[in-house]
Write a protein that holds these residues in place. Structure first.
Motif, PDB file in Angstrom:
ATOM      1  N   THR A  35       0.835  -1.208   0.000  1.00 16.32           N
ATOM      2  CA  THR A  35       0.000   0.000   0.000  1.00 16.32           C
ATOM      3  C   THR A  35       0.866   1.252   0.000  1.00 16.32           C
ATOM      4  OG1 THR A  35      -1.671  -1.218   1.269  1.00 16.32           O
ATOM      5  CG2 THR A  35      -1.893   1.172   1.171  1.00 16.32           C
ATOM      6  N   ALA A  37       0.870   4.100  -2.948  1.00 15.89           N
ATOM      7  CA  ALA A  37       0.576   5.497  -2.623  1.00 15.89           C
ATOM      8  C   ALA A  37       1.733   6.412  -3.017  1.00 15.89           C
ATOM      9  CB  ALA A  37       0.279   5.635  -1.128  1.00 15.89           C
ATOM     10  N   CYS A  83      -3.723  11.085  -1.391  1.00 19.93           N
ATOM     11  CA  CYS A  83      -4.128   9.780  -1.899  1.00 19.93           C
ATOM     12  C   CYS A  83      -5.209   9.240  -0.964  1.00 19.93           C
ATOM     13  CB  CYS A  83      -2.929   8.829  -1.926  1.00 19.93           C
ATOM     14  SG  CYS A  83      -3.287   7.147  -2.447  1.00 19.93           S
ATOM     15  N   VAL A 131      -7.115   6.095   0.749  1.00 16.68           N
ATOM     16  CA  VAL A 131      -7.047   4.666   1.091  1.00 16.68           C
ATOM     17  C   VAL A 131      -8.405   4.268   1.648  1.00 16.68           C
ATOM     18  CG1 VAL A 131      -5.874   2.879   2.434  1.00 16.68           C
ATOM     19  CG2 VAL A 131      -4.590   4.869   1.614  1.00 16.68           C
ATOM     20  N   LYS A 132      -9.028   3.233   1.047  1.00 17.57           N
ATOM     21  CA  LYS A 132     -10.372   2.834   1.448  1.00 17.57           C
ATOM     22  C   LYS A 132     -10.425   1.357   1.800  1.00 17.57           C
ATOM     23  CE  LYS A 132     -12.836   6.047  -1.640  1.00 17.57           C
ATOM     24  NZ  LYS A 132     -13.869   6.134  -2.708  1.00 17.57           N
ATOM     25  N   ALA A 141      -0.037   5.845   4.382  1.00 16.77           N
ATOM     26  CA  ALA A 141      -0.943   4.911   3.710  1.00 16.77           C
ATOM     27  C   ALA A 141      -0.720   3.489   4.200  1.00 16.77           C
ATOM     28  CB  ALA A 141      -0.738   4.981   2.194  1.00 16.77           C
ATOM     29  N   ALA A 147      -3.468   1.123   6.158  1.00 19.62           N
ATOM     30  CA  ALA A 147      -3.877  -0.159   5.569  1.00 19.62           C
ATOM     31  C   ALA A 147      -3.640  -1.314   6.537  1.00 19.62           C
ATOM     32  CB  ALA A 147      -3.109  -0.397   4.271  1.00 19.62           C
TER      33      ALA A 147
END
Length: 212
Positions: A153, A157, A168, A170-171, A194, A198
């Motif tokens: 991740t 990113a 950026c 992150v979902k 990021a 994550a």
């Protein structure tokens, strides 16, 4: 295979060209992009099997040679390789003007390692049998896989942010609305941020108005 087949059908329905490349440590099958190759792509996906040890870097570098036109390149993989090597190998594809979408596909058992009894685990790529006592290995394994996901991740990113974009997103990918309020969405300004977010999302309970 299911994900690849669904994306293939979607692209075909939109009357766009679709092709396929399967690989392990080298390119195995290559179906050139065409609006008429739906059956060929689906047949190639159906007969694809893991028979040799996979390695992402070399095949991805070869893939760049097949993309003379700009398009959308979708990589579906477990991404068991060094994060830096993976994204360095994707760089020539992006340099040629193509957009790259990466699907990191893992079985839940690969995240949780829920096994209890001592067993011999078979490597599906090499056939090698590995004797493992899960209770003594689980904690270390989970830490390794979570660290790997965080590193992937972070590298993704970094690549996005290095293109001049300020932030950026992150979902958490769950089938429910309200992820942002539940803590499943975050704007980040660095790869490290990021990766940390994550890693914290793995197996974190996200309670929304739809999940209850």
């Amino acid at each position: 295979k299911t994900l690849g087949a669904c994306l293939t059908y979607l692209v075909h329905r939109q009357r766009d060209r679709v092709g396929l490349v399967t690989f392990d440590s080298d390119i195995v099958d290559h179906v050139p992009p065409s609006a008429k190759h739906l059956d060929v792509v689906l047949h190639t996906l159906e007969r694809a099997k893991a028979t040799r040890q996979g390695q992402l870097s070399a095949p991805l570098r070869k893939l760049a040679e097949h993309f003379g036109r700009r398009g959308v390149v979708v990589l579906i993989s477990d991404l068991y390789d060094e994060p830096e090597a993976i994204f360095d190998a994707l760089a020539p594809i992006r340099f040629r003007g193509s957009d790259v979408v990466v699907f990191h596909v893992l079985d839940r058992a690969e995240l949780e390692f829920p096994y209890a009894d001592p067993s011999a685990f078979e490597d599906l790529e090499t056939g090698e049998l590995l004797p493992v006592v899960p209770e003594s290995f689980r904690e270390k394994y989970q830490a390794l896989i979570q660290g790997h996901i965080a590193a992937l991740t972070a590298k993704a990113a970094e690549g996005f942010l290095n293109e001049g974009r300020g932030v950026c997103v992150v979902k958490a990918q769950i089938h429910a609305g309200g992820r942002g309020k539940a803590g499943g969405v975050k704007l980040v300004k660095s790869g490290a941020e990021a990766g940390a977010f994550a890693k914290g999302l793995i197996d974190a309970p996200l309670v929304t108005h739809q999940t209850g």
